[in-house]
Design an enzyme around this catalytic site. Structure first.
Site: not given
Ligand code: XLS
Ligand code: NI
Ligand code: NI
Length: 451
Positions: A112, A115, A282, A307, A318, A350
Site C-alpha cells: 500500500h 506502507d 475473505h 491473497d 479476518d 496477505d
Molecule cells: C484486508 C485486505 C487488504 C487488501 C489490500 O482485509 O485483505 O489487506 O489485500 O488492501
Molecule cells: Ni487482501
Molecule cells: Ni484480508
C-alpha cells in the site's frame, strides 16, 4: 520530486537465515529449508515458480509490530524505528523488506502507498514522500530482481476515510481518495506492477439510517471508471483487480464476494476491464469455500489473483493466518489450473504471524510453510487435472445433456407444455448417486500421494 539519497543500504536484520532458503526435499528436517517448493521443478507445462508466482506483502510483514485492539505491539521489529526522520525510517524498513524477499526467494512483493512511504502533513508532501520511496524501491528491485505483483492505496486507515473513500457522503473525500489512488496507480506503473488492487476498505456501511446505498454504489462505479481511464492514459499494462470481502471493517461491504463484484461490474459495463483478487480468508468469511470463489471468477472471466491465507473455522473475522491445509488449497488450485492458471496474478501472502510469534525469523517460518503448502497443493491439483480423475466423473454425470433430450431442451426445441405431455408418456426418471464421499476419498488419495 525532492532530491533523494540514491544509495539503498543493504541491511542485516536476518543474520540467522541462510541465503537463499534452500530446497531440501520432503525428508529434510531443516526448518529453514523448503520441502516442497522447488522453484525450477516443472509441473505440467510450467515451473513451480511460474505456476505459483509467490508474493510477500509489505503491511503485515514489515509495517505491523503485532499491535491489536487489546494491546500494543509485541514483535521484534527493529526496522520500525522512531519516526524522527520518517524518510530515513521508511528506507530502513524497505531495506529489511528487500533483505527478506531476497533471502526467501519470493519473486514478487506488494504494497500500500502508506506502507512504504509516510503520509505527510499535506497531500503534496505525501506525494513527494511516495516518490522518494518509489525511487528507493526501484533500486532495491533492480538489485534483488524482485518484481511487483501489485500496488494499492490505503484509503481506509486515515480518519478522513471514516465513512469510506469512493463511497463517502462528502465529495471532497471522494476527490481526496481519487487523488491518492492516482498517485498510487502511477507509483505502481513506475515500478512495473503486474496488477493494481482496489480492496474496498471502508466502502460499505454500518446502518441504513444514515446511508444512501444507491448513491454510494454509483459513486463507487464512477471512481472505478476513473481508475480505468487513468490506467489507459498512463499506459499501465497491469490488470485492475477488485478484492471482495463481505464485512470488516464495515458491517456491510459492497464488494461482498465474487458474485457481488461480478454483478456490479456487469451493471456498469466494466467486466472487460476489471478482474478479482480473491483472498482465501475473505472467501470463507463470506460463507463460501475458497474453491467456490475461484470457480465463480473463472466462469465469469474475471479471475485475477489470490491473497493466500487462511481463517479459522470457529472465528468469524479476518485472521490472515498462513495457509497450512494442503487439502483446502488443493481444491482452490485445482479450480485455478482448470481456468488456465495465472496470467498477471499470483499467490500473494496477505498473511500475518500470530502475535506471540515475536522473533524475526518467525517471518521465514510462516512464509516457508505457506509456500510448501501451496507447492504440495499444486502437485496434487495438477495430478488430479492431468489424470482427469474428477473431470471425467463430472462429465459422466452430465452426459445426458450431450444426448438428444439435453441438446433439444437447450436448443429451445421444447416448450414447457411439450415437456408436460412428454412426461405423461414416460415412467419416473432414474436417479444416480452423487458419489460425494467416494470423490472426497479420491481427492484425499491425490493429496496423500502428491510428491
Ligand atoms: C484486508 C485486505 C487488504 C487488501 C489490500 O482485509 O485483505 O489487506 O489485500 O488492501
Ligand atoms: Ni487482501
Ligand atoms: Ni484480508
Amino acid at each position: 520530486m525532492l532530491p533523494c539519497d540514491k544509495t539503498s543500504a543493504m541491511s542485516d536484520f536476518f543474520t540467522t537465515v541462510p541465503v537463499p532458503i534452500p530446497f531440501e526435499g520432503p525428508d529434510s528436517d531443516n526448518p529453514l529449508a523448503f520441502r516442497w517448493y522447488d522453484a525450477d521443478r516443472v509441473v505440467g507445462d510450467k515451473t513451480m515458480a511460474e505456476h505459483l508466482r509467490f508474493g510477500v506483502c509489505y503491511w503485515h510483514s514489515f509495517s505491523w509490530d503485532g499491535f491489536d485492539v487489546f494491546g500494543a505491539g509485541t514483535l521484534d521489529r527493529p526496522w520500525i524505528t522512531d519516526p524522527g526522520d520518517p524518510i530515513a525510517a521508511a528506507k530502513t524498513k524497505m531495506a529489511a523488506a528487500f533483505e527478506f524477499f531476497e533471502k526467501l526467494g519470493a519473486p514478487f512483493w506488494s504494497f500500500h502507498d502508506r506502507d512504504i512511504a509516510p503520509e505527510g502533513a499535506t497531500f503534496g508532501e505525501s506525494v513527494d514522500n511516495l516518490s522518494i520511496m518509489v525511487d528507493e524501491a526501484e533500486i532495491h528491485m533492480e538489485r534483488t530482481g524482485t518484481k511487483l505483483l501489485w500496488g494499492t492505496a490505503n484509503a481506509f486507515s486515515n480518519p478522513r476515510y471514516q465513512a469510506g473513500a469512493a463511497t463517502n457522503p462528502d465529495p471532497e473525500i471522494f476527490a481526496y481518495a481519487a487523488a491518492q489512488v492516482c498517485a498510487a496507480l502511477e507509483a505502481t506503473n513506475r515500478l512495473g506492477g503486474a496488477n493494481y488492487v482496489l480492496w474496498g476498505g471502508r466502502e460499505g456501511y454500518e446502518t441504513l439510517l444514515n446511508t444512501d446505498m444507491k448513491r454510494e454504489k454509483e459513486q463507487l462505479a464512477r471512481f472505478l471508471t476513473m481508475v480505468i481511464e487513468h490506467k489507459h492514459k498512463i499506459g499501465f499494462e497491469g490488470t485492475i483487480l477488485l478484492e471482495p470481502k463481505p464485512h470488516e471493517p464495515t458491517k456491510h461491504q459492497y464488494d461482498f464476494d465474487v458474485a457481488a463484484c461480478h454483478a456490479f461490474l456487469q451493471e456498469y459495463d466494466l467486466t472487460a476491464e476489471v478482474r478479482t483478487n480473491i483472498e482465501v480468508n475473505h472467501a470463507t468469511l463470506s460463507g463460501h469455500d475458497f474453491a467456490h470463489e475461484v470457480a465463480t471468477a473463472v466462469n465469469a472471466g474475471i479471475f485475477g489473483s489470490i491473497d493466500a491465507n487462511a481463517g479459522d473455522d470457529r472465528l468469524g473475522w479476518d485472521l490472515d493466518r498462513f495457509p497450512v491445509s494442503v487439502e483446502d488449497m488443493t481444491l482452490g488450485i485445482y479450480e485455478i489450473l482448470k481456468g488456465g492458471g495465472f496470467t498477471t496474478g499470483g499467490m500473494m501472502f496477505d498473511a500475518k504471524l500470530r502475535r506471540q510469534s515475536i522473533a524475526r525469523d518467525d517471518l521465514f517460518h510462516g512464509h516457508i510453510g505457506g509456500m510448501d503448502t501451496l507447492a504440495r497443493s499444486l502437485l496434487a491439483a495438477s495430478a488430479m487435472l492431468e489424470d482427469g480423475a474428477l473431470s471425467d466423473r463430472v462429465a459422466d454425470r452430465y452426459a445426458g445433456w450431450d444426448g438428444d433430450l439435453g441438446r433439444q431442451v437447450m436448443g429451445g426445441e421444447y416448450s414447457l407444455r411439450d415437456l408436460h405431455d412428454r412426461a405423461l408418456e414416460l415412467p419416473e426418471p432414474n436417479r444416480a448417486s452423487g458419489r460425494q464421499e467416494e470423490l472426497e476419498n479420491l481427492v484425499a488419495r491425490y493429496v496423500e500421494r502428491a510428491q
